[in-house]
Write a protein that holds these residues in place. Structure first.
Motif, PDB file in Angstrom:
ATOM      1  N   ASN B 222       6.486 -31.220  41.776  1.00  7.97           N
ATOM      2  CA  ASN B 222       5.692 -30.592  42.828  1.00  7.97           C
ATOM      3  C   ASN B 222       6.556 -29.650  43.657  1.00  7.97           C
ATOM      4  O   ASN B 222       6.151 -28.530  43.957  1.00  7.97           O
ATOM      5  CB  ASN B 222       5.085 -31.679  43.716  1.00  7.97           C
ATOM      6  N   VAL B 229       1.968 -24.271  43.469  1.00  8.20           N
ATOM      7  CA  VAL B 229       1.011 -25.095  44.219  1.00  8.20           C
ATOM      8  C   VAL B 229       0.387 -24.269  45.327  1.00  8.20           C
ATOM      9  O   VAL B 229      -0.836 -24.239  45.506  1.00  8.20           O
ATOM     10  CB  VAL B 229       1.710 -26.334  44.810  1.00  8.20           C
ATOM     11  N   ARG B 234      -3.325 -25.674  45.816  1.00  6.26           N
ATOM     12  CA  ARG B 234      -3.595 -26.945  45.166  1.00  6.26           C
ATOM     13  C   ARG B 234      -3.018 -28.144  45.912  1.00  6.26           C
ATOM     14  O   ARG B 234      -2.753 -29.173  45.313  1.00  6.26           O
ATOM     15  CB  ARG B 234      -3.027 -26.922  43.741  1.00  6.26           C
ATOM     16  N   ALA B 235      -2.804 -28.016  47.223  1.00  6.92           N
ATOM     17  CA  ALA B 235      -2.161 -29.099  47.970  1.00  6.92           C
ATOM     18  C   ALA B 235      -2.907 -30.415  47.823  1.00  6.92           C
ATOM     19  O   ALA B 235      -2.310 -31.454  47.547  1.00  6.92           O
ATOM     20  CB  ALA B 235      -2.032 -28.718  49.433  1.00  6.92           C
ATOM     21  N   PHE B 237      -5.098 -31.380  45.533  1.00  3.36           N
ATOM     22  CA  PHE B 237      -5.033 -31.856  44.153  1.00  3.36           C
ATOM     23  C   PHE B 237      -3.698 -32.559  43.893  1.00  3.36           C
ATOM     24  O   PHE B 237      -3.642 -33.661  43.352  1.00  3.36           O
ATOM     25  CB  PHE B 237      -5.203 -30.665  43.213  1.00  3.36           C
ATOM     26  N   GLU B 238      -2.626 -31.905  44.337  1.00  5.19           N
ATOM     27  CA  GLU B 238      -1.290 -32.470  44.148  1.00  5.19           C
ATOM     28  C   GLU B 238      -1.132 -33.779  44.896  1.00  5.19           C
ATOM     29  O   GLU B 238      -0.531 -34.728  44.397  1.00  5.19           O
ATOM     30  CB  GLU B 238      -0.224 -31.474  44.634  1.00  5.19           C
ATOM     31  N   THR B 239      -1.681 -33.814  46.117  1.00  2.00           N
ATOM     32  CA  THR B 239      -1.548 -35.026  46.923  1.00  2.00           C
ATOM     33  C   THR B 239      -2.267 -36.188  46.249  1.00  2.00           C
ATOM     34  O   THR B 239      -1.741 -37.301  46.201  1.00  2.00           O
ATOM     35  CB  THR B 239      -2.107 -34.788  48.336  1.00  2.00           C
ATOM     36  N   ARG B 241      -2.850 -36.529  43.069  1.00  2.00           N
ATOM     37  CA  ARG B 241      -2.099 -36.921  41.888  1.00  2.00           C
ATOM     38  C   ARG B 241      -0.916 -37.799  42.294  1.00  2.00           C
ATOM     39  O   ARG B 241      -0.664 -38.840  41.711  1.00  2.00           O
ATOM     40  CB  ARG B 241      -1.619 -35.666  41.161  1.00  2.00           C
ATOM     41  N   PHE B 242      -0.220 -37.342  43.348  1.00  2.00           N
ATOM     42  CA  PHE B 242       0.944 -38.104  43.799  1.00  2.00           C
ATOM     43  C   PHE B 242       0.520 -39.480  44.290  1.00  2.00           C
ATOM     44  O   PHE B 242       1.188 -40.481  44.040  1.00  2.00           O
ATOM     45  CB  PHE B 242       1.667 -37.352  44.922  1.00  2.00           C
TER      46      PHE B 242
END
Lengths: 623, 606
Positions: B222, B229, B234-235, B237-239, B241-242
């Motif tokens: 990330n 990102v 895509r913050a 979405f990434e959060t 996923r994390f």
């Protein structure tokens, strides 16, 4: 950057209570477990105190011999077993509760830190290496979160145990208690003295250890250079300085432990001797002191050092983790310097956008973009962009050309609002872009970076990153547009092929095509591209070029351009040098002018043709 | 297993005496430690108590030794003092044990680190082609650390547990057989439980480590891709996923805590029960008048002293597997063969005459990288090599530096067959600048003078000036003292190449090799560098591998390499008039001029 890293190992001798209070707040959501921890800590301490008393009762009863009261013996025996079961249950419970707090706080800290990192702007990442940031969310979070429950537990357990032992001794025989307690002051002093030094020496061990790791890293990654410079001997000698200092620090650390532990144990034994001496006199003088009590005192003397030692360990842990705590807290405290103003946030909250509107209720469509007297500097007095004026109507493709470091990337970063102008303004539809929501702007952009970054996962996932709700068919279509479909279909697993870490399983050219497809799928209003300069074989080169042409067609686009075909087909070419536009126009007009552009163009022309000759055939890779 | 024990024994070489002394100190310290509860037993049973139980011989002897019952009764400070003295003795030997084992273990670790470092430096380049850097570094650091822990802590703890358990047994037997049995009855279950438990939950440790790895990789990706990102907004979405990975890690981490909770509580229960057995049997015996209280106290203390180390031992034994794996991984590298030395290992003064005669080279079993290559360079001459990538240009350099050894044909330096010359001598007489040069993480100045530590300041500046890097360096706040790498500045590819060039020039080699070394340098700077090198023409033999005609047109001779064979060779003028790759490149250059001339009818920028 240098500063950041140098301070990494730093710690202050003083405990920063303010900081720890703030850190402790992160544990508040786990109140239940925290209370449970304290209760169980107290229970364990109570059992520790009661066990010698019950043993004493047993001894006293048993020494009556024939006169011993059997039921009392059985009762006390039962109590002894009950205490054992109780302490084991408590131990089981508090470890689970500690686990709940430690893992929960770690989870929360990581989420908060991760969210914060997503908000922070480029300037934050520019000066911090990724590895450094990763360590904040991994090891620092573990360190701080696992310390909290144990600190609380030992604080409760330790203080309960000390008070309990002292109370029990006074209750049993206050004079004997006073004698045995003589060992407490030296115990405390010795503990403080050694823990401080142990903290320091173990810090040095860790520091040297990371230097050794760095040394090995250099040894391996630089092995060819070392060989060619014939520096093996010199390197080894320098490395030996490190191993020597590692040896010294480790031995010092071990010696401090080797002195401290015997001292503590000896002090316990001396307490035992004192009990035996004074207690023995009392027993033989028949003052009423029983054998059971004497044995209990001797056991207490052996127990006393444990809570002191444990408490000291926890406080040094706190000190050792302070730097980690500071770093986490400072990450959480960092405010993103680029974010929506309060006014914009309020407008977004109040807006009821109609179709075609952005989230703030204003039109979503961008009709034109204007840079008005824009200037920018990363550091004061070192301007990167000076007084830039530019007006681009929608649908225009703008090519930025010029030498490296001239400010091309800064211009597109300003346009993307990854940085904000330090002077002047950028207007979209005539409105200063800081008065529009960041989410809207970023949602309108499609960006292709010079070194395209792919996330590990499949090709499909990577393209879909451009628009998360895209169907498979839409993904294929996007790949088709940029000429990526053909090579993807040829892969054994097609779109389900793994790209590897950072896309490492694909070639540079293939990565570029996928990054293009990703941006095309997003179907952005403004297309921003930093063209790659890295060399790929001619065949791929042609594919990429056609892909770019397809992607740019009829779109507002800003391209940091290196390829002649991209530059030539741009509507507007800006030649950027030292933060200024030194020439602008289209290809024909600029060539006619025979200025900087013409010179750049010719150089690029030669180098592209040279490249075509030298890299023409798909190269067999030289190892 | 036996071979592994042998390997451990080998590791201890040079420190065996220290370990022996540590064991002796450990034995003495343990003996003294058990004497501590013995004194109260003697005093209580022999002096204070008038019990029906007959005191054991240990007590009667002890009383006699301490000066007789009457004396003791009126001088109870005396046994207290004896306890103090005994504990000090125990403390001294415990300290000695700690000191000796720490010295031994750290000495071994130091030796191992240095041996490793030295060994890795001398492994052949072929080895590094096949190995993963991350894995190798891991072996050098964490595997060595595992071994160090094993030598400094684990061995010592196991030894301590065994001795603590064995030493009191004769003493206990002398005092009371029934109590001895009662004290030991739960020892086997404690050891077996600890060992078996940790052996069984190994899997969970591994799972947790893997989950942590996945979580770390997610963060890493990330942040490395943070620009992507942000570019795609895509913050969230990434959060999400994390959060998933973070949650899995949390659950596994908690599972470990829960398993530990069960381990500690059950093993504690066993240990406490062992003590309870002693208390139970002891109290019954005391009540029956068959055991004096002092003896009871002694057994109670002794059990408390050995039961916890014994529990620890079970756990350590279950972890020994890890240390043995680490040992294996380390041995694997130490057994890799180093770069070979020639029997002769000549070290003649070299002037820089190079001859390749029918040289052929393969990488493994694949296609030939070089095939039947012959050319020669006289001292002071400049030879340029050009060719498409994969044509074998760098291989020539690699062979010349003896990074790899050729299979057939002959390479000679000043008439000496290369394989008869010492590797370090060959390398010392050459200086090479690679396309992606490696700089050491030290100051820029150090990096330049690293090939010749005795160089004067002026010489360093001169080399930097020729390499066109002097001005850039001066612009840094700390000038030549500026640190390179993580702790200092990040240099661009072109800057790194120029620093490496300065480094190479300073060594005043007989042969200077530029392996596509100016690729990242812009054309103007490159021209300046080439011009500066021209003025030093004749001072050393120079090999230039390049992609641009402008870089190599001034060379004395030019070699065109295609598919591992020499396609053409000659001077610029000769090649210009022959059909081939070189002429095609030249024509392109000219056409660039034409293009401009055609468009503007104007100036020539050469």
């Amino acid at each position: 950057m240098a500063e950041l890293i140098v301070h990494e190992e730093d710690y202050r001798g003083e405990l920063d209570l303010q900081l720890w209070k703030r850190i402790a707040r992160h544990a508040l959501p786990f109140k239940g477990s925290l209370v449970g921890l304290m209760v169980n800590g107290a229970v364990v301490a109570t059992v520790d105190v009661l066990q010698p008393i019950v043993t004493a009762g047993l001894i006293d009863e048993a020494t009556k011999g024939e006169a011993a009261d059997r039921t009392r013996l059985i009762l006390l025996g039962g109590a002894y077993l009950a205490l054992i079961v109780l302490i084991c249950i408590s131990i089981n419970l508090f470890i689970r509760q500690a686990g709940r707090v430690a893992t929960g706080v770690a989870f929360d800290l990581r989420m908060k830190g991760f969210r914060r990192l997503q908000e922070l702007s480029f300037s934050y990442f520019d000066v911090r290496p990724v590895g450094w940031l990763v360590a904040r969310l991994t090891s620092d979070c573990s360190k701080v979160s696992s310390l909290m429950p144990w600190f609380l537990l030992d604080l409760v357990w330790g203080s309960c145990l000390i008070t309990g032992i002292i109370a029990a001794m006074f209750w049993l025989d206050w004079r004997l208690a006073l004698v045995v307690l003589c060992i407490v002051p030296p115990l405390v002093l010795a503990t403080i003295f050694f823990k401080k030094r142990l903290l320091e020496s173990s810090r040095m061990v860790r520091k040297t250890n990371s230097q050794i790791t760095a040394g090995f890293n250099e040894c391996i990654t630089g092995v060819r250079t070392t060989k060619s410079l014939v520096r093996e001997e010199a390197n080894l000698e320098e490395f030996q300085e490190l191993t020597n200092s590692m040896f010294l620090h480790s031995v010092r650390n071990a010696l401090q432990s080797a002195v401290y532990l015997p001292i503590v144990i000896s002090l316990g034994s001396i307490g035992l001797g004192l009990a035996l001496w004074r207690g023995g006199i009392d027993v033989s003088a028949a003052t009423g002191l029983t054998f059971g009590t004497l044995v209990a005192f001797m056991q207490y003397a052996g127990l006393l050092h444990m809570p002191i030692q444990e408490l000291a360990t926890r406080f040094t842990d706190l000190q050792a983790a302070q730097a980690a705590a500071e770093r986490i807290q400072s990450l959480l405290d960092t405010e993103a310097d680029i974010r929506d103003s309060d006014a914009v946030t309020a407008r977004v909250a109040a807006a009821k956008p109609a179709p075609g509107d952005a989230i703030d209720g204003e039109p979503a469509r961008i009709r034109d973009i204007e840079f008005r007297n824009v200037s920018f500097a990363y550091k004061e007095n070192e301007p990167v962009i000076t007084d830039l004026n530019l007006r681009i109507p929608a649908g225009t493709t703008v090519a930025l050309v010029g030498a490296t470091g001239g400010g091309k990337s800064t211009i597109v970063n300003l346009l993307s609002r990854f940085y904000e102008p330090t002077g002047g303004e950028i207007l979209m539809n005539g409105v200063e872009y800081r008065e529009r929501p960041l989410d809207w702007l970023h949602g309108s952009l499609g960006i292709v970076l010079q070194t395209p970054y792919l996330f590990s996962g499949t090709i499909l996932e990577n393209i879909r990153y451009g628009r998360l709700d895209a169907t498979d068919a839409e993904v294929y279509a996007a790949a088709e547009i940029v000429n990526a479909h053909a090579f993807i279909s040829r892969l054994p697993d097609g779109y389900s092929s793994e790209v590897g870490e950072s896309g490492g399983l694909l070639s540079t050219g293939q990565r570029q095509l996928i990054a293009l497809a990703r941006a095309v799928l997003a179907d952005p209003q403004i297309f921003i591209m930093d063209e790659a300069t890295s060399s790929v074989d001619t065949e791929t080169e042609r594919l990429i070029q056609d892909g770019i042409d397809a992607a740019l067609a009829d779109r507002t686009a800003f391209v940091i351009a290196h390829r002649l075909s991209t530059i030539r087909s741009a509507d507007v070419i800006l030649v950027i040098d030292r933060g200024r536009i030194i020439e602008r126009g289209n290809h024909e007009s600029l060539m006619a002018k025979d200025g900087h552009y013409a010179q750049l163009y010719r150089k690029q022309f030669v180098s592209e043709r040279e490249h075509a000759v030298l890299e023409g055939q798909p190269a067999q890779k030289e190892q | 297993m036996l071979t592994k024990l042998h390997a451990i024994w080998q590791l201890m070489e040079g420190q065996r005496l220290r370990y022996g002394a540590a064991v002796a100190a450990l034995v003495l310290a343990s003996c003294f430690l058990y004497l501590v509860p013995l004194v109260p037993q003697i005093v209580i049973d022999g002096v204070l108590l008038d019990s029906t139980a007959t005191p054991s011989r240990v007590v009667t002897h002890g009383v006699a030794l301490l000066g007789g019952a009457e004396f003791l009764k009126h001088n109870l400070w005396w046994p207290a003092l004896v306890i103090a003295v005994i504990t000090v003795c125990a403390g001294v030997f415990t300290y000695l044990r700690g000191r000796l084992s720490a010295l031994a273990a750290e000495e071994i670790a130091r030796g191992l680190r240095e041996r490793f470092y030295d060994h890795v430096q001398h492994l052949p380049c072929r080895y590094f082609d096949t190995v993963e850097t991350g894995d190798l570094i891991q072996r050098c650091t964490s595997d060595v650390e595992t071994i160090r822990t094993f030598l400094s802590t684990q061995i010592v703890e196991i030894g301590r547990a065994v001795l603590m358990l064995l030493i009191p047994i004769p003493l206990m037997l002398l005092i009371d057989l029934r109590m001895t049995l009662a004290s030991l009855v739960l020892v086997p279950p404690v050891v077996i439980f600890s060992f078996a438990y940790f052996f069984r939950i190994r899997r969970v440790f591994k799972d947790k480590d893997e989950a942590e790895g996945v979580m770390t990789a997610t963060i890493q990706q990330n942040l490395t891709g943070i620009r992507v990102v942000k570019a795609f907004n895509r913050a969230s979405f990434e959060t999400n996923r994390f959060e998933g990975h973070n949650r899995v890690h949390r659950e596994l981490d908690y599972r470990l805590y829960a398993l530990f909770a069960d381990y500690w509580s059950v093993s504690d229960l066993l240990c406490f029960l062992q003590r309870a057995v002693v208390v139970g049997v002891g109290i019954v015996l005391v009540a029956m008048g068959e055991l004096p209280i002092g003896a009871f106290f002694f057994f109670l203390s002794a059990v408390s002293m050995f039961i916890w180390p014994v529990r620890m031992m079970g756990r350590i034994l279950s972890e020994l597997g890890k240390s043995l794996v680490a040992l294996e991984r380390i041995e694997e590298i130490l057994h890799e063969e180093r770069e070979s030395c020639a029997a002769t290992d000549l070290r003649p003064e070299l002037e820089g005459e190079i001859t390749f005669e029918h040289v052929t080279f393969h990488h493994g079993a694949g296609q030939a990288v070089l095939e039947d290559v012959s050319f020669s360079v006289t001292p002071g001459e400049t030879l340029a090599i050009i060719g498409p990538s994969g044509s074998g240009k760098s291989t020539i350099v690699n062979l010349l530096l003896r990074f790899y050894d050729y299979e057939s044909g002959s390479i000679r330096l000043d008439g000496h067959e290369l394989t008869t010359l010492a590797r370090d001598h060959v390398r010392a007489s050459m200086a090479v600048v690679m396309q992606e040069p490696f700089l050491y993480s030290r100051s820029l100045g150090d990096n330049i003078t690293i090939g010749r530590a005795d160089a004067h300041n002026e010489e360093m500046v001169e080399a930097a000036t020729v390499a066109s890097i002097h001005e850039s360096i001066e612009r840094f706040e700390d000038g030549y003292q500026t640190l390179v790498g993580e702790r200092g500045v990040t240099l661009s590819g072109g800057q790194r190449q120029r620093v490496a060039l300065a480094r190479a020039l300073l060594t005043r080699p007989a042969v200077l090799v530029l392996d596509d070394a100016l690729r990242a340098v812009d054309t103007e700077t490159e021209a300046a560098i080439i011009e500066a090198l021209q003025s030093r023409h004749g001072q050393q033999t120079t090999l230039i591998i390049a992609h641009r005609i402008s870089t190599l047109m001034h060379a004395d001779r030019i070699l065109v390499l295609e598919d591992g064979r020499i396609a053409q060779q000659g001077t610029h003028d000769e090649l210009r008039s022959t059909d081939g790759l070189y002429r095609r490149l030249l024509e392109i250059q000219a056409s660039g001029v034409d293009e401009l001339v055609g468009a503007t009818g104007g100036t020539d920028h050469g």
